[in-house]
Design an enzyme around this catalytic site. Structure first.
Site, short mmCIF file in Angstrom:
data_model
loop_
_atom_site.label_atom_id
_atom_site.label_comp_id
_atom_site.label_asym_id
_atom_site.label_seq_id
_atom_site.Cartn_x
_atom_site.Cartn_y
_atom_site.Cartn_z
N CYS A 171 0.80 -1.23 0.00
CA CYS A 171 0.00 0.00 0.00
C CYS A 171 0.84 1.27 0.00
O CYS A 171 0.29 2.37 -0.14
CB CYS A 171 -0.92 0.02 1.21
SG CYS A 171 -1.85 -1.49 1.45
N HIS A 303 -4.20 7.43 5.90
CA HIS A 303 -4.23 6.13 5.23
C HIS A 303 -5.64 5.56 5.33
O HIS A 303 -6.16 5.05 4.34
CB HIS A 303 -3.20 5.20 5.89
CG HIS A 303 -3.01 3.90 5.19
ND1 HIS A 303 -2.70 3.81 3.85
CD2 HIS A 303 -3.10 2.62 5.64
CE1 HIS A 303 -2.59 2.53 3.50
NE2 HIS A 303 -2.84 1.80 4.57
N HIS A 340 -9.74 1.15 -1.76
CA HIS A 340 -8.30 1.03 -1.53
C HIS A 340 -7.63 0.57 -2.82
O HIS A 340 -7.78 -0.58 -3.24
CB HIS A 340 -8.04 0.03 -0.41
CG HIS A 340 -6.67 0.11 0.18
ND1 HIS A 340 -5.61 0.69 -0.48
CD2 HIS A 340 -6.18 -0.32 1.39
CE1 HIS A 340 -4.53 0.62 0.28
NE2 HIS A 340 -4.86 0.03 1.42
#
Length: 414
Positions: A171, A303, A340
């Site tokens: 990520c 995040h 995401h």
């Protein structure tokens, strides 16, 4: 000793479930549009039963629109993750006034981040080999799977001969790409860097893998909310054009923001669980690099995955770094809108954050059900909020404990 080369942003590009360009993504995020919806993931005749899961997918017809813009067929030779990156790069370079510009020769770099690369191609290849039991693979299978395939596609499309490579750190991939691209400019190896990332792993096999680690929500992404139960997979990509400031000014480029620096760390702790020490080190480093700690207001682009552990740890990280000032800094978490994007998330969130600074508005976090005392932050909820912040810090905290935080100034903040 000469002062470090200042780096500005001169182009932005994006594609996600929120829209096919950067402006559409910003407007959707600002207006509280959610790209998450139920989707059927069907593995085909050789797989298990199809499942329906929430996901944030790019609208059909995306590849055709890109090919029309480019004037040639490319979708047969590139995986979706590379097509997303190419589209975002095209938009960003166009906005920067760099398409067909001589500066794209040997003084421009391309650094793109991706967590997994050509997952769709890989699954189709395995279906042929293991399911249909044929040795005949598509001749482009290997280059379509390569994590560096997108970076090469961008370099070939725009005839870029400078440093070109990919970063892959789950990520944090596109955040690492931004930092690496900035580093190439700061060390004099390039004057311009095409940076960002993309992902296209909302595939039947990949989704089953994410289900196996209990990472996915059954409903939607609810960052920092009571009752949050996991992340939602998204797809797409985003690109920023970084440029040495005098180079940008000399050619009359519009400056959209400035990259101020970053903090990076490794938890060296657990493959999926975060560590406060590691994330705090990254955020602290970015805030010191950008001189953000004493500012009255900083936009924090979290995040914010909507998972119980990540959000609790990130909230503690923000409070630890900013101390008593934490409550004055608005926190946004746009994964609640676009899902995401794994390797592409940090780049897309940076695009939206820079748009937010320019507009003086913070987009709302979606799906919020109520306060969680472990996530006591100034969350932007309900509707877009007017902000005075002219600087932003962005977090990308990846599986494997790979942490990046980046500091930016908005247009006119210098």
């Amino acid at each position: 000793m000469s002062s470090p080369r200042r780096i500005v942003v001169t182009g932005l590009g994006a594609v996600s479930a929120l829209g096919a360009d950067a402006e559409a993504n910003w407007v959707a995020a600002r207006e509280g549009v959610c790209g998450v919806a139920p989707h059927l993931f069907d593995p085909g005749a050789h797989g298990p039963e199809p499942v329906t899961l929430p996901a944030a997918l790019v609208q059909p017809g995306f590849a055709g629109a890109l090919e029309a813009r480019m004037g040639r067929k490319i979708s047969a030779t590139l995986d979706r993750f590379a097509l997303f990156a190419l589209s975002a790069a095209f938009e960003a370079l166009d906005q920067a006034g760099l398409v067909d510009h001589p500066a794209l020769g040997r003084r421009t770099a391309v650094v793109l981040g991706h967590g997994q690369g050509g997952q769709e191609t890989l699954e189709k290849s395995y279906e042929r080999f293991f399911g249909q039991k044929t040795q005949r693979m598509h001749p482009t299978s290997v280059p379509k799977v390569m994590v560096s395939g997108a970076a090469s596609a961008v370099a070939m499309q725009f005839v870029i001969h400078g440093p070109v490579f990919a970063t892959s750190s789950a990520c944090a991939s596109s955040a690492h790409a931004v930092v690496q691209g900035a580093g190439l400019i700061q060390t004099g190896l390039a004057d311009i860097a095409v940076v960002g990332g993309s992902e296209a792993i909302a595939t039947p096999g990949s989704m089953a893998g994410w289900q196996a680690i209990h990472a996915l929500s059954d409903t939607t992404c609810r960052p920092f909310s009571a009752g949050r139960d996991g992340m939602v997979m998204g797809e797409g990509g985003a690109v920023l054009i970084l440029e040495e400031i005098e180079h940008a000014k000399a050619r009359g480029a519009t400056i959209l923001g400035e990259y101020l620096g970053a903090g990076m760390s490794s938890d060296a702790f657990h493959i999926t669980q975060p560590s406060l020490d590691g994330t705090q080190a990254a955020l602290s480093g970015a805030c010191l690099a950008g001189q953000l700690l004493d500012l009255d207001q900083v936009l924090i682009a979290a995040h914010g995955t909507g998972t119980p552990l990540n959000d609790q740890n990130e909230a503690a990280t923000i409070r630890a770094v900013f101390g008593d000032r934490a409550g004055r800094h608005p926190v946004i978490a746009t994964k609640s809108a676009h899902g995401h994007l794994i390797g592409g998330s940090a780049a897309l969130q940076t695009v939206i954050a820079l748009k937010a600074l320019a507009a003086g508005l913070a987009p709302p976090i979606q799906g919020h059900l109520g306060a969680d005392p472990d996530c006591d932050l100034d969350l932007v909820l309900g509707a877009a909020r007017a902000i005075t912040a002219r600087h932003a810090v962005l977090n990308a905290f990846a599986f494997g404990g790979l942490n990046v935080s980046m500091a930016f100034a908005g247009p006119g903040a210098e």
